[in-house]
Design a protein around this motif. Sequence first.
Motif, mmCIF file in Angstrom:
data_model
loop_
_atom_site.group_PDB
_atom_site.id
_atom_site.type_symbol
_atom_site.label_atom_id
_atom_site.label_comp_id
_atom_site.label_asym_id
_atom_site.label_seq_id
_atom_site.Cartn_x
_atom_site.Cartn_y
_atom_site.Cartn_z
ATOM 1 N N ALA A 129 0.836 -1.208 0.000
ATOM 2 C CA ALA A 129 0.000 0.000 0.000
ATOM 3 C C ALA A 129 0.873 1.261 0.000
ATOM 4 O O ALA A 129 0.593 2.219 -0.726
ATOM 5 N N ARG A 130 1.941 1.263 0.809
ATOM 6 C CA ARG A 130 2.821 2.435 0.853
ATOM 7 C C ARG A 130 3.528 2.655 -0.476
ATOM 8 O O ARG A 130 3.682 3.788 -0.941
ATOM 9 N N LYS A 131 3.963 1.572 -1.081
ATOM 10 C CA LYS A 131 4.632 1.689 -2.388
ATOM 11 C C LYS A 131 3.662 2.195 -3.438
ATOM 12 O O LYS A 131 3.989 3.050 -4.262
ATOM 13 N N MET A 132 2.449 1.667 -3.427
ATOM 14 C CA MET A 132 1.440 2.130 -4.401
ATOM 15 C C MET A 132 1.169 3.611 -4.199
ATOM 16 O O MET A 132 1.147 4.383 -5.156
ATOM 17 N N ALA A 133 0.941 3.999 -2.928
ATOM 18 C CA ALA A 133 0.628 5.404 -2.643
ATOM 19 C C ALA A 133 1.754 6.297 -3.171
ATOM 20 O O ALA A 133 1.506 7.330 -3.794
ATOM 21 N N LYS A 134 2.992 5.875 -2.944
ATOM 22 C CA LYS A 134 4.149 6.668 -3.379
ATOM 23 C C LYS A 134 4.184 6.807 -4.908
ATOM 24 O O LYS A 134 4.305 7.908 -5.440
ATOM 25 N N LEU A 136 1.838 6.214 -7.164
ATOM 26 C CA LEU A 136 0.645 6.831 -7.757
ATOM 27 C C LEU A 136 0.678 8.356 -7.660
ATOM 28 O O LEU A 136 0.015 9.040 -8.431
ATOM 29 N N LYS A 137 1.463 8.875 -6.706
ATOM 30 C CA LYS A 137 1.566 10.333 -6.570
ATOM 31 C C LYS A 137 2.433 10.956 -7.665
ATOM 32 O O LYS A 137 2.423 12.167 -7.843
ATOM 33 N N GLU A 138 3.208 10.133 -8.344
ATOM 34 C CA GLU A 138 4.053 10.661 -9.416
ATOM 35 C C GLU A 138 3.139 11.105 -10.558
ATOM 36 O O GLU A 138 1.955 10.789 -10.566
ATOM 37 N N ASN A 139 3.710 11.793 -11.518
ATOM 38 C CA ASN A 139 2.883 12.428 -12.531
ATOM 39 C C ASN A 139 2.562 11.488 -13.688
ATOM 40 O O ASN A 139 3.358 11.323 -14.588
#
Length: 166
Positions: A129-134, A136-139
């Motif tokens: 989940a933390r990796k996805m959140a990180k 997914l925040k990229e452009n």
Amino acid sequence: MIVYLTKGDITEIEADAIVNAANSFLEHGGGVAYAIVRKGGKEIQEESREYVRKHGPLKTGEVAVTSAGKLKAKYIIHAVGPRYGIEGEEKLEEAIRNSLRKAEELKVKSIALPAISTGIYGYPYEVCARKMAKVLKENWNLDKIIVCLYTNDAYEVFKRIFKEEG
Ligand code: ADP
């Protein structure tokens, strides 16, 4: 770009591309991979074998594309996540990022991802989940990213982490 968290079976989701949590040999024998082939048809497994025959097995973190067979999606992006305790979580980040990059390359607008590495490969939901959140925040040049969780547990953990990480 909109990110959705949803609970259920990824083969039922309407998205241009569906990400598979694959192994290096693209042998789709269990977990979400098996569900994708069972519903999408054996052409997905056949195209996968053809890919490995041509290019060799994938390294952890890499992705390969096949058609989606009878599924509504246009493509399956097969991503190889790391095995917990054997390969590091930076590889999980890579697998997620390479999946989204590939989706952009394919010029699709929507993509669905499962919780890569959290089944047979044993990673805790929280790490994924933390990796996805990180990532997914990229452009990303995508309209819709759907993170599809299969279990209640996974869904609750992802909801909490996504809230925490904004
Ligand atoms: P890995 O080998 O990368 O751990 P798995 O397929 O075993 O891959 O599991 C990855 C995640 O996919 C797990 O959280 C599992 O619960 C989930 N999963 C299993 N079947 C489905 C499905 N049909 N749709 C969405 N997620 C699924």
